[in-house]
Structure formats: structure tokens, C-alpha cells
Design a protein around this motif. Structure first.
Motif, short mmCIF file in Angstrom:
data_model
loop_
_atom_site.label_atom_id
_atom_site.label_comp_id
_atom_site.label_asym_id
_atom_site.label_seq_id
_atom_site.Cartn_x
_atom_site.Cartn_y
_atom_site.Cartn_z
N TYR A 32 0.99 -1.37 -0.23
CA TYR A 32 -0.16 -0.07 0.12
C TYR A 32 0.83 1.06 -0.13
O TYR A 32 0.28 2.16 -0.70
CB TYR A 32 -1.09 0.05 1.46
N SER A 33 1.57 0.96 0.97
CA SER A 33 2.83 1.89 0.85
C SER A 33 4.44 1.91 0.89
O SER A 33 4.44 0.76 1.83
CB SER A 33 2.20 3.34 1.46
N MET A 34 4.85 2.59 0.55
CA MET A 34 6.62 2.80 1.14
C MET A 34 6.74 3.64 1.48
O MET A 34 7.03 4.35 0.72
CB MET A 34 7.39 1.85 -0.24
N GLY A 35 8.25 3.83 2.55
CA GLY A 35 8.66 5.29 2.60
C GLY A 35 9.83 4.89 3.17
O GLY A 35 10.80 4.03 3.35
N TRP A 36 10.28 6.01 2.98
CA TRP A 36 12.05 6.18 3.65
C TRP A 36 11.40 7.22 4.86
O TRP A 36 10.94 8.59 5.22
CB TRP A 36 12.63 6.75 2.98
N PHE A 37 12.52 6.94 5.73
CA PHE A 37 12.37 7.75 7.62
C PHE A 37 13.89 7.60 7.74
O PHE A 37 14.71 6.89 7.69
CB PHE A 37 11.32 6.19 8.66
N ARG A 38 14.06 8.84 8.71
CA ARG A 38 15.57 9.20 9.43
C ARG A 38 15.63 9.20 10.94
O ARG A 38 14.35 9.42 11.36
CB ARG A 38 15.76 10.11 8.78
N GLN A 39 16.22 8.91 11.51
CA GLN A 39 16.51 8.93 13.05
C GLN A 39 17.88 9.22 13.01
O GLN A 39 19.31 8.68 13.20
CB GLN A 39 16.28 7.41 13.41
N ALA A 40 18.00 10.62 13.53
CA ALA A 40 19.44 11.08 14.17
C ALA A 40 19.22 11.19 15.85
O ALA A 40 18.89 11.20 16.89
CB ALA A 40 19.65 13.03 13.75
N PRO A 41 20.02 11.27 16.31
CA PRO A 41 20.69 10.89 18.06
C PRO A 41 19.93 11.93 18.65
O PRO A 41 20.22 12.76 18.29
CB PRO A 41 22.22 10.48 18.02
N GLY A 42 19.48 11.15 19.30
CA GLY A 42 18.72 11.49 20.64
C GLY A 42 17.61 12.23 20.03
O GLY A 42 16.35 12.77 20.52
N LYS A 43 16.85 11.71 18.51
CA LYS A 43 15.33 12.28 17.87
C LYS A 43 14.87 10.79 17.90
O LYS A 43 15.06 10.36 17.31
CB LYS A 43 16.32 13.28 16.50
N GLU A 44 13.38 11.51 17.69
CA GLU A 44 12.86 10.65 17.13
C GLU A 44 12.27 10.03 15.42
O GLU A 44 13.28 11.62 15.31
CB GLU A 44 11.37 11.14 17.78
N ARG A 45 12.42 9.25 15.16
CA ARG A 45 11.88 9.01 13.74
C ARG A 45 11.34 9.61 12.87
O ARG A 45 10.03 10.03 13.41
CB ARG A 45 11.95 7.42 14.05
N GLU A 46 11.57 9.99 11.91
CA GLU A 46 10.94 11.06 11.33
C GLU A 46 9.84 10.63 10.07
O GLU A 46 11.30 9.96 9.13
CB GLU A 46 11.25 12.25 11.42
N GLY A 47 9.30 10.38 9.17
CA GLY A 47 9.03 10.93 8.00
C GLY A 47 9.77 11.54 7.38
O GLY A 47 9.77 12.79 7.28
N VAL A 48 10.92 10.84 6.11
CA VAL A 48 11.19 12.00 5.14
C VAL A 48 10.22 11.65 3.34
O VAL A 48 9.79 12.60 2.67
CB VAL A 48 12.55 11.07 4.54
N ALA A 49 10.16 10.33 3.50
CA ALA A 49 8.59 10.68 1.73
C ALA A 49 8.84 8.57 2.09
O ALA A 49 8.48 8.45 2.37
CB ALA A 49 9.81 10.39 0.11
#
Length: 124
Positions: A32-49
Motif C-alpha cells: 500500500y505504501s513504502m517510505g523512507w524514514f530517518r533518525q538522528a541521535p537523540g531524536k525521534e524517527r521521522e518520515g522523509v518521503a
């Protein structure tokens, strides 16, 4: 069990480009969907695209105009072309996949299957 494997991360200078790839053991055409996410040190995982089964795309405001998500259904591979990279783009990048209908394609909580991530480091 669906398996996703990311590749293409690395270290670049600000202004440079990288292309991430994510190969899935499932059919990208049926997700249904595929996505890229990222997580920097000390931060929550966030959606990119994200990209849905119809090819519609969604981007975080912070990457609009710089990143492009795409997929090759014949290769069951998801891509993220990242241009004009900034130091704040540095993070571990994850790809994810879901076969369920979701409300927010950039919400990581809505995705079921995840890769292990690939590190992207952008130096100033």
C-alpha cells in the motif's frame, strides 16, 4: 516475513548527493505504501518521503525539492535520491513497507516492516 535491506548510505560534504536503495522480499507493486524514514541521535524517527501503490508521493517539508522517492516494481526496489544535502540530513535512514491502508504515509507508527537502516553523514 518481509525483509527489507537498505544500501547506498555514506559520508558526503554539504551540497553533495547520495542515492539510497531498499530491496524488499515482497512485491513493491502490492505494498500500500513504502517510505523512507530517518533518525538522528537523540531524536525521534521521522518520515522523509513515501510512495503509494499508485505512485503518489509525499515528502516532509524539510526535504521537498531536494529529495525524490521512486520505486522499480520490476526490481522490487525503493529509491531515495538525495540532492543538496545538508548537515541536518545526517541520520540513519530506514525504509519501511506496509500492506495496510494508512492515514498518514509519513507516520512511522503506521508501517509494519522495516529495514535495519543505513547511515548518512553530511559534513559542513
Amino acid at each position: 516475513q518481509v525483509q527489507l535491506v537498505e544500501s547506498g548510505g555514506g559520508s558526503v560534504q554539504a551540497g553533495g548527493s547520495l542515492r539510497l536503495s531498499c530491496t524488499t522480499s515482497a512485491y513493491t507493486s502490492s505494498a500500500y505504501s513504502m517510505g523512507w524514514f530517518r533518525q538522528a541521535p537523540g531524536k525521534e524517527r521521522e518520515g522523509v518521503a513515501a510512495i503509494d501503490s499508485n505512485g503518489s508521493t509525499t515528502y516532509a517539508d524539510s526535504v521537498k525539492g531536494r529529495f525524490t522517492i521512486s520505486k522499480d516494481n520490476a526490481k522490487n526496489t525503493l529509491y531515495l535520491q538525495m540532492n543538496s544535502l545538508k548537515p541536518e540530513d545526517s541520520a540513519i535512514y530506514y525504509c519501511a513497507e506496509t500492506f495496510a491502508v494508512l492515514a498518514d504515509p509519513t507516520d512511522p507508527h503506521e508501517y509494519t516492516y522495516w529495514g535495519r537502516g543505513t547511515q548518512v553523514t553530511v559534513s559542513s
